[in-house]
Structures are given as C-alpha cells and as structure tokens.
Design a protein around this motif. Structure first.
Motif, mmCIF file in Angstrom:
data_model
loop_
_atom_site.group_PDB
_atom_site.id
_atom_site.type_symbol
_atom_site.label_atom_id
_atom_site.label_comp_id
_atom_site.label_asym_id
_atom_site.label_seq_id
_atom_site.Cartn_x
_atom_site.Cartn_y
_atom_site.Cartn_z
ATOM 1 N N LYS A 79 0.835 -1.302 0.055
ATOM 2 C CA LYS A 79 -0.109 -0.120 -0.100
ATOM 3 C C LYS A 79 0.936 1.108 -0.034
ATOM 4 C CE LYS A 79 -4.476 -1.367 -0.159
ATOM 5 N NZ LYS A 79 -5.340 -1.063 -0.971
ATOM 6 N N GLY A 80 1.956 1.040 0.124
ATOM 7 C CA GLY A 80 2.888 2.129 -0.111
ATOM 8 C C GLY A 80 3.195 2.839 1.469
ATOM 9 N N ALA A 81 2.802 2.393 2.579
ATOM 10 C CA ALA A 81 2.909 2.933 3.693
ATOM 11 C C ALA A 81 4.246 2.775 4.333
ATOM 12 C CB ALA A 81 1.844 2.567 4.889
ATOM 13 N N GLY A 82 4.892 1.454 3.940
ATOM 14 C CA GLY A 82 6.330 1.247 4.478
ATOM 15 C C GLY A 82 6.160 0.746 5.838
ATOM 16 N N LEU A 83 7.322 0.212 6.156
ATOM 17 C CA LEU A 83 7.327 -0.447 7.602
ATOM 18 C C LEU A 83 7.357 0.799 8.677
ATOM 19 C CD1 LEU A 83 10.282 -3.045 7.376
ATOM 20 C CD2 LEU A 83 7.772 -3.415 7.302
ATOM 21 N N SER A 84 8.024 1.954 8.180
ATOM 22 C CA SER A 84 7.655 2.871 9.133
ATOM 23 C C SER A 84 6.198 3.351 9.839
ATOM 24 C CB SER A 84 8.680 4.225 8.737
ATOM 25 O OG SER A 84 7.917 4.701 7.523
ATOM 26 N N GLY A 85 5.434 2.867 8.610
ATOM 27 C CA GLY A 85 4.091 3.317 9.086
ATOM 28 C C GLY A 85 3.539 2.282 10.030
ATOM 29 N N LEU A 86 3.778 1.317 10.322
ATOM 30 C CA LEU A 86 3.571 0.372 11.310
ATOM 31 C C LEU A 86 4.134 0.637 12.596
ATOM 32 C CD1 LEU A 86 3.605 -2.963 9.262
ATOM 33 C CD2 LEU A 86 1.582 -1.539 9.818
ATOM 34 N N TRP A 87 4.751 1.738 12.766
ATOM 35 C CA TRP A 87 5.462 2.074 14.161
ATOM 36 C C TRP A 87 5.083 3.406 14.516
ATOM 37 C CZ3 TRP A 87 6.562 0.362 18.685
ATOM 38 C CH2 TRP A 87 7.513 1.003 19.513
ATOM 39 N N SER A 88 4.328 3.268 15.768
ATOM 40 C CA SER A 88 4.153 4.777 16.518
ATOM 41 C C SER A 88 3.915 4.474 18.168
ATOM 42 C CB SER A 88 2.559 5.118 16.083
ATOM 43 O OG SER A 88 2.176 6.150 16.738
ATOM 44 N N PRO A 89 5.066 4.935 18.671
ATOM 45 C CA PRO A 89 4.955 4.946 19.937
ATOM 46 C C PRO A 89 3.902 5.497 20.848
ATOM 47 C CG PRO A 89 7.026 5.813 19.528
ATOM 48 C CD PRO A 89 6.024 5.684 18.154
ATOM 49 N N ALA A 90 3.161 6.366 20.293
ATOM 50 C CA ALA A 90 1.916 6.980 20.955
ATOM 51 C C ALA A 90 1.018 5.845 20.894
ATOM 52 C CB ALA A 90 1.567 8.034 20.351
ATOM 53 N N ALA A 91 0.543 5.154 19.675
ATOM 54 C CA ALA A 91 -0.376 4.031 19.295
ATOM 55 C C ALA A 91 -0.213 2.968 20.203
ATOM 56 C CB ALA A 91 -0.310 3.733 17.851
ATOM 57 N N PHE A 92 1.048 2.664 20.264
ATOM 58 C CA PHE A 92 1.356 1.414 21.110
ATOM 59 C C PHE A 92 0.976 1.685 22.612
ATOM 60 C CE2 PHE A 92 4.051 -0.800 23.969
ATOM 61 C CZ PHE A 92 4.312 -2.051 23.481
ATOM 62 N N VAL A 93 1.324 2.899 23.098
ATOM 63 C CA VAL A 93 0.932 3.058 24.574
ATOM 64 C C VAL A 93 -0.594 3.188 24.683
ATOM 65 C CG1 VAL A 93 0.927 4.995 26.344
ATOM 66 C CG2 VAL A 93 2.995 4.472 24.765
ATOM 67 N N ILE A 94 -1.241 4.018 23.604
ATOM 68 C CA ILE A 94 -2.750 3.941 23.758
ATOM 69 C C ILE A 94 -3.745 2.404 23.820
ATOM 70 C CG2 ILE A 94 -4.705 4.771 22.797
ATOM 71 C CD1 ILE A 94 -3.094 7.338 21.924
ATOM 72 N N VAL A 95 -2.977 1.682 22.594
ATOM 73 C CA VAL A 95 -3.800 0.602 22.283
ATOM 74 C C VAL A 95 -3.329 -0.582 23.156
ATOM 75 C CG1 VAL A 95 -4.317 -0.913 20.511
ATOM 76 C CG2 VAL A 95 -4.172 1.504 19.964
ATOM 77 N N ILE A 96 -1.761 -1.035 23.180
ATOM 78 C CA ILE A 96 -1.517 -2.131 23.673
ATOM 79 C C ILE A 96 -1.554 -1.830 25.208
ATOM 80 C CG2 ILE A 96 0.559 -3.618 23.906
ATOM 81 C CD1 ILE A 96 -0.996 -3.589 21.051
ATOM 82 N N VAL A 97 -0.767 -1.024 25.808
ATOM 83 C CA VAL A 97 -0.925 -0.692 27.285
ATOM 84 C C VAL A 97 -2.193 -0.381 27.779
ATOM 85 C CG1 VAL A 97 -0.007 0.898 29.171
ATOM 86 C CG2 VAL A 97 1.441 0.431 27.131
ATOM 87 N N GLY A 98 -2.955 0.574 27.055
ATOM 88 C CA GLY A 98 -4.495 0.631 27.462
ATOM 89 C C GLY A 98 -5.218 -0.939 27.505
ATOM 90 N N THR A 99 -5.074 -1.690 26.386
ATOM 91 C CA THR A 99 -5.591 -3.195 26.611
ATOM 92 C C THR A 99 -5.204 -3.827 27.756
ATOM 93 O OG1 THR A 99 -5.959 -2.892 24.218
ATOM 94 C CG2 THR A 99 -5.926 -5.175 25.238
#
Length: 246
Positions: A23-43
């Motif tokens: 899709k052209g997002a690249g591997l960097s598009g899958l990494w976001s510290p903020a998203a990790f904290v909100i989703v994974i830590v929140g779950t």
C-alpha cells in the motif's frame, strides 16, 4: 508446536507487513510509540481491571496451549481404561493399585484411586463431575480474558485515532504536517483491529476449543471409571467409550 498456529502466525505477519509495503505505507508506517501506548498498554490496563488475579495467572499458564496444545489421544486412553477393566475383573479393584502412581494426569489418577478405594460408582461420578466443572470454569474464565482483550483493543484503536486527529487539527495551519499526522492517527486503528483479529480473538477461540476437548476427554474418563467400579464387561466399556469419537 502446533503447525497450523505457526503457519497462521507467519501469514498474519506477512499480511500486515506485506500489506503495508504494497500500500506504500512502508514499515515505518506500522510503528508509532503513541499508538502502542494507547492501544497495547491500554488493553493490558483494561484486562487488569477486568480480571481477578487467579484468573490472570491461569491465563498466563494456558496461553502456551495456543502453540503447544496438550496431547489428547482418545484411542490410547480408551485402550488403557479397557485394560484396567480387564485387570479389575481378574484381580479385583485392588489389582489396579499399582497403576495409580504411574499416572501423570491428576484427574485420571484421582479417579482411579477412587476406584481402588471402592467408592460407589454414582458417588465417584458425582465427585469427578464437580472437579470437571470447576476446572472447566476456571479455564474458560482464563480464555475469556484474551477474548476481552480482543474486544477492548479495537475500541482503544479508535480512541488512539481520535486523539491523533485532534493533534492534527491543531496543525491545520501547517499543511506539511497534516499527512504525517493523519497517517500516525490511523496507525492506532491498525494496532487495535490487527491485534484483536490476528492474535487475541483467534487465541481465545483456540483455547476454548482445547478446553472443550479436554472436557470431553474427562467425561469419557468418568464414564470409563464408573463402569469399572460397576464391574462391567471390558468389551461393553470399550464400545461405550468409542462413542466419544477421536
């Protein structure tokens, strides 16, 4: 390791990473510290709030079943029970006493010990059924912990996306930041939906299936041991137990 789980895990990773690349997002598009904290830590936080400590510990213990399910060989188990019934008819119930210590499964060992002790068949059945129901209840509660995580993760992904879009709205005056901000916002949604549908919910469903099969195995054990205690013919016991399937 369970082959289908290993293949499925690899395909899930390929689908996620490959899809991002295609899709052209690249591997960097899958990494976001903020998203990790909100989703994974929140779950994880939501699971902690929902789950009693004993259930949480049991969940950590059985999660390995997803990759290494407990062995279940009903044909061998039926053969073993039929052999015991033959021994009991030839030597009496006390003839099974030597078999008890060699049994690894605590449920099966307890049941056979009750047979050796001369517990009445109906009493034996009732006591083992209580044990079975209690164990199934604990295991199912542990499996539902992962199911709950699979429900919370997508919702927290939406929360992460909304928070990301709120940050984007603050930068409307700077168009150069809009594209990156929007992409980062939707990464949280990928984390939430991806973790739920590629890991958490499938794991919960697999654990429930394993627990159900274990329950059926133990029902067969109860039926076989009660029949031995009643002094039934080994051939009749074998025919009855084969009705539980493979």
């Amino acid at each position: 390791m369970d082959k289908l789980t290993a293949i499925g895990s690899a395909l899930a990773l390929i689908a996620l990473v490959g899809g991002s690349l295609l899709k052209g997002a690249g591997l960097s598009g899958l990494w976001s510290p903020a998203a990790f904290v909100i989703v994974i830590v929140g779950t994880v936080a939501a699971v902690f709030i929902q789950t009693p400590m004993d259930t949480f510990r049991r969940g950590l213990k059985i999660v390995r079943w997803v990759f290494q399910p407990p062995s279940s060989d009903r044909a061998a188990l039926i053969e073993r029970i039929v052999e015991w019934s033959g021994t009991a008819r030839r030597q009496g119930l006390l003839g099974l006493e030597a078999e008890v210590e060699a049994i690894e499964d605590p449920f099966l060992r307890k049941g056979l010990q009750m047979v050796v002790d001369g517990v009445e068949p109906e009493t034996l059945r009732q006591m083992l059924e209580i044990d079975l129901e209690g164990q199934q209840e604990r295991d199912l509660a542990a499996a539902k912990m992962f199911e709950g995580a699979g429900i919370y993760a997508p919702t927290l992904g939406i929360v992460g996306a909304v928070l990301g879009l709120m940050a984007v709205m603050k930068n409307l005056a700077d168009p150069s930041k809009l594209g990156h901000g929007i992409a980062a916002a939707f990464t949280a949604t990928v984390y939430g939906i991806g973790s739920a549908n590629l890991a958490l919910l499938p794991a919960a469903a697999k654990l429930k299936g394993i627990i159900g099969r274990q329950g059926t195995d133990r029902e067969m054990i109860i039926e076989g041991l009660a029949a031995i205690a009643q002094g039934e013919n080994p051939r009749n016991i074998e025919t009855r137990l084969q009705g539980f399937g493979d």
